[in-house]
Design a protein around this motif. Structure first.
Motif, mmCIF file in Angstrom:
data_model
loop_
_atom_site.group_PDB
_atom_site.id
_atom_site.type_symbol
_atom_site.label_atom_id
_atom_site.label_comp_id
_atom_site.label_asym_id
_atom_site.label_seq_id
_atom_site.Cartn_x
_atom_site.Cartn_y
_atom_site.Cartn_z
ATOM 1 N N PRO A 29 0.829 -1.210 0.000
ATOM 2 C CA PRO A 29 0.000 0.000 0.000
ATOM 3 C C PRO A 29 0.863 1.260 0.000
ATOM 4 O O PRO A 29 1.940 1.298 0.581
ATOM 5 C CB PRO A 29 -0.800 -0.123 1.310
ATOM 6 N N THR A 30 0.375 2.273 -0.707
ATOM 7 C CA THR A 30 1.080 3.558 -0.736
ATOM 8 C C THR A 30 0.456 4.498 0.269
ATOM 9 O O THR A 30 -0.761 4.554 0.416
ATOM 10 C CB THR A 30 1.016 4.183 -2.139
ATOM 11 N N ASN A 31 1.285 5.257 0.951
ATOM 12 C CA ASN A 31 0.824 6.197 1.964
ATOM 13 C C ASN A 31 0.981 7.605 1.409
ATOM 14 O O ASN A 31 1.983 8.268 1.643
ATOM 15 C CB ASN A 31 1.624 6.014 3.257
ATOM 16 N N ASN A 32 0.013 8.045 0.629
ATOM 17 C CA ASN A 32 0.095 9.343 -0.016
ATOM 18 C C ASN A 32 -0.350 10.448 0.946
ATOM 19 O O ASN A 32 -1.384 10.326 1.616
ATOM 20 C CB ASN A 32 -0.776 9.385 -1.271
ATOM 21 N N VAL A 33 0.431 11.531 0.992
ATOM 22 C CA VAL A 33 0.066 12.676 1.815
ATOM 23 C C VAL A 33 -1.105 13.399 1.159
ATOM 24 O O VAL A 33 -1.101 13.644 -0.053
ATOM 25 C CB VAL A 33 1.264 13.629 1.968
ATOM 26 N N ASP A 34 -2.107 13.723 1.940
ATOM 27 C CA ASP A 34 -3.293 14.422 1.436
ATOM 28 C C ASP A 34 -2.965 15.913 1.333
ATOM 29 O O ASP A 34 -2.890 16.619 2.343
ATOM 30 C CB ASP A 34 -4.471 14.188 2.379
#
Length: 214
Positions: A29-34
């Protein structure tokens, strides 16, 4: 004997079939910054708003780096602007300086980046000219481009104003390290016109939510 042959044949087919089936690879899973941005305020008395993904507006962050050989300290100024490729109006903040020894690290470390923004979070920052910022205490310059594409900017010499940058969140993903902020300011910006001399307009009760990138 015939029964044994059938068992051997079935085993062979199962082995061949299992060899043809490739295991499913599930990516991590990728943890993209919002990242979200918006600007609102009164520009010369006219209520104005720029919203992310509306009329092409988005936030763009870049750094102005002034490198010096160690042991002299290098300097970085952080910039963030909300702008659109469809319209000339935009707002830009320049905040800094942060100083560090480039002989120890090519750029400020993540801890240094985070600490700098946290230490100055919520402080009332003086307005400064960009050319004076690299060797000064922390300050901010506000720039505004109007409907004609003309640039207006705050200046230390003309009129004081105020700007407060509050750190809302700090996070990282595979695209970089970010400080998400909200800047509140009321300032006067200026432009030198060749025919009319020094012109001014006001940016009052403004809020700019965006991000700085390390």
């Amino acid at each position: 004997m015939r029964f044994l042959s059938k068992i051997l044949l079935a085993g062979f087919l199962l082995t061949a079939l299992s060899a043809c089936i490739k295991p499913e690879v599930i990516p991590p899973p990728t943890n993209n910054v919002d990242l979200n941005c918006q600007f609102s305020g009164f520009i010369n008395g006219t209520e104005t708003e720029y919203m992310q993904n509306i009329k092409g507006y988005n936030c763009y962050s870049s750094n102005l780096v002034y490198g010096n050989p160690s042991p002299n300290l290098s300097t970085v100024l952080y910039t963030a602007e909300i702008s659109s490729f469809q319209y000339p109006q935009k707002v830009k903040l320049t905040f800094g300086p942060q100083q560090w020894d480039a002989g120890v690290a090519i750029t400020p470390t993540l801890d240094m980046f985070n600490d700098f923004h946290l230490v100055n979070s919520g402080d009332v920052l003086p307005l400064k000219d960009i050319e004076d910022m690299p060797n000064s205490s922390p300050g901010v310059q506000v720039e505004y481009w109007d409907v004609n594409g003309d640039k207006w900017e705050t200046s230390t010499d003309d009129q004081p104003g105020f700007a407060t940058i509050t750190t809302l969140k700090q996070a990282s993903d595979n695209t970089g390290d970010y400080t998400i902020f909200e800047c509140v300011f009321s300032v006067t910006v200026f432009r030198e016109d060749p025919n009319q001399g020094l012109l001014s307009l006001t940016l009052n009760n403004c809020k700019f939510k965006g991000w700085f990138k390390r």
